[in-house]
Design a protein around this motif. Structure first.
Motif: not given
Length: 335
Positions: A231-255
């Motif tokens: 999660x720490x890497x994900x958070x730093x990436x979110x802050x540095x990206x300064x993204x206008x848009x996000x695409x959420x990626x997901x696998x509905x079958x994962x337990x």
């Protein structure tokens, strides 16, 4: 990363325990098939690729230049019993390239052999430059970041598919690699999870600088805000990206979260909200523009039903970049 890795490639899979552990090799094969001539697996390997099995001698005869360690295992480490095979590869005249956390150069015998035989060792996961800390200063240009409910869930594939579709439409766009597989594919980038924590957001700012107002950077996401390991890497990436848009990626079958059977996947509404909240620190206008589902475990009919279900629930474009393409998602990005 300097563009010195010679292709064609032989993809080395070692003896990995599952297909996901070969995602580096799989990604390179999917996006640069013309560079990949064969695969080399050890006994008990549980992963596969749509490439012919090759010995080192057969690979040499076929013209292979570099053996790629195509493994992305937990912790990014080498298995000691891989080393004799890699030593043979150097002896026969191949370069070696790896995206693991543990370096090829950490093994004295590999380093000595590379020097003896005049071969190169590439550790692409390790940046060869220093970065400043992030500033959050507003940058020109447009940016999209792929984020996820878990790791190894399709963030790179979604980003590459969006870049490809946008280029077909004549859009000025670049895929910005933030992981080892993406670097092998793009030829440049920074493996964010190998950057010292204080400099993660600054490294992302570095690879997505000011640009033409109509230029898009499609930034490869990493990990998940809900994965205790990453999660720490994900958070730093979110802050540095300064993204206008996000695409959420997901696998509905994962337990459960990958590698953590005691952690279930997060509620997707909560996941979207958390990513938007975190991203808003550096771009208050960030929004989720669509969902990208990994439906590889479903039949065709099941996948269509799942996609329709998520589309109805979230009122957003929903795609599987492998099965449906990303045309409707790019429509929404450019709208």
């Amino acid at each position: 990363m300097e563009k010195k890795i010679q292709h064609p490639y032989l993809m080395f899979l070692g003896d990995v325990a599952d297909q996901l552990s070969a995602k580096t090799a799989q990604g390179i094969v999917d996006w640069r098939p013309e560079w990949c001539l064969g695969k080399l697996r050890l006994p008990h390997c549980k992963a596969d690729l749509p490439l012919p099995e090759m010995t080192l001698d057969q690979a040499l005869d076929a013209g292979v230049k570099t053996v790629i360690i195509g493994v992305a295992n937990r912790g990014g480490v080498f298995s000691p019993h891989w080393i004799p095979v890699l030593l043979q590869a150097l002896e026969k005249g191949f370069d070696l390239a790896s995206g693991l956390h543990q370096k090829l150069t950490d093994y004295p015998e590999l380093k000595l052999a590379s020097e003896r035989y005049g071969r190169k060792l590439f550790d692409v996961r390790h940046p060869n430059q220093d970065f400043n800390v992030g500033t959050g200063k507003k940058r020109t240009g447009k940016r999209l970041l792929t984020v996820g409910s878990d790791c190894s869930i399709g963030k790179m594939y979604t980003a590459l598919a969006c870049e490809k579709e946008m280029k077909l439409r004549g859009i000025h766009v670049d895929f910005r690699a933030t992981g080892q597989t993406g670097i092998f594919i793009a030829g440049s980038g920074v493996s964010i999870d190998a950057v010292v924590a204080d400099f993660i957001s600054g490294a992302v700012e570095h690879i997505t600088p000011d640009n033409n107002p109509n230029h898009w950077d499609i930034i490869e996401g990493q990990g998940s805000l809900f994965h205790p390991s990453y999660a720490g890497v994900s958070l730093g990436l979110l802050h540095g990206a300064q993204a206008d848009m996000l695409v959420m990626c997901h696998d509905p079958s994962r337990p459960h979260m990958r590698g953590l059977p005691h952690y279930s996947l997060p509620d997707l509404d909560r996941c979207i909200e958390a990513n938007l909240n975190a991203g808003s620190l550096t771009n208050s206008s960030v929004r989720c523009v669509g969902l990208s589902l990994n439906t590889s475990t479903y039949s065709v009919d099941e996948a269509q039903n799942v996609i329709a279900e998520y589309k109805n629930r979230y009122k957003l474009p929903v795609v599987d970049p492998v099965r449906t393409g990303v045309s409707v998602l790019v429509d929404a990005i450019l709208a």
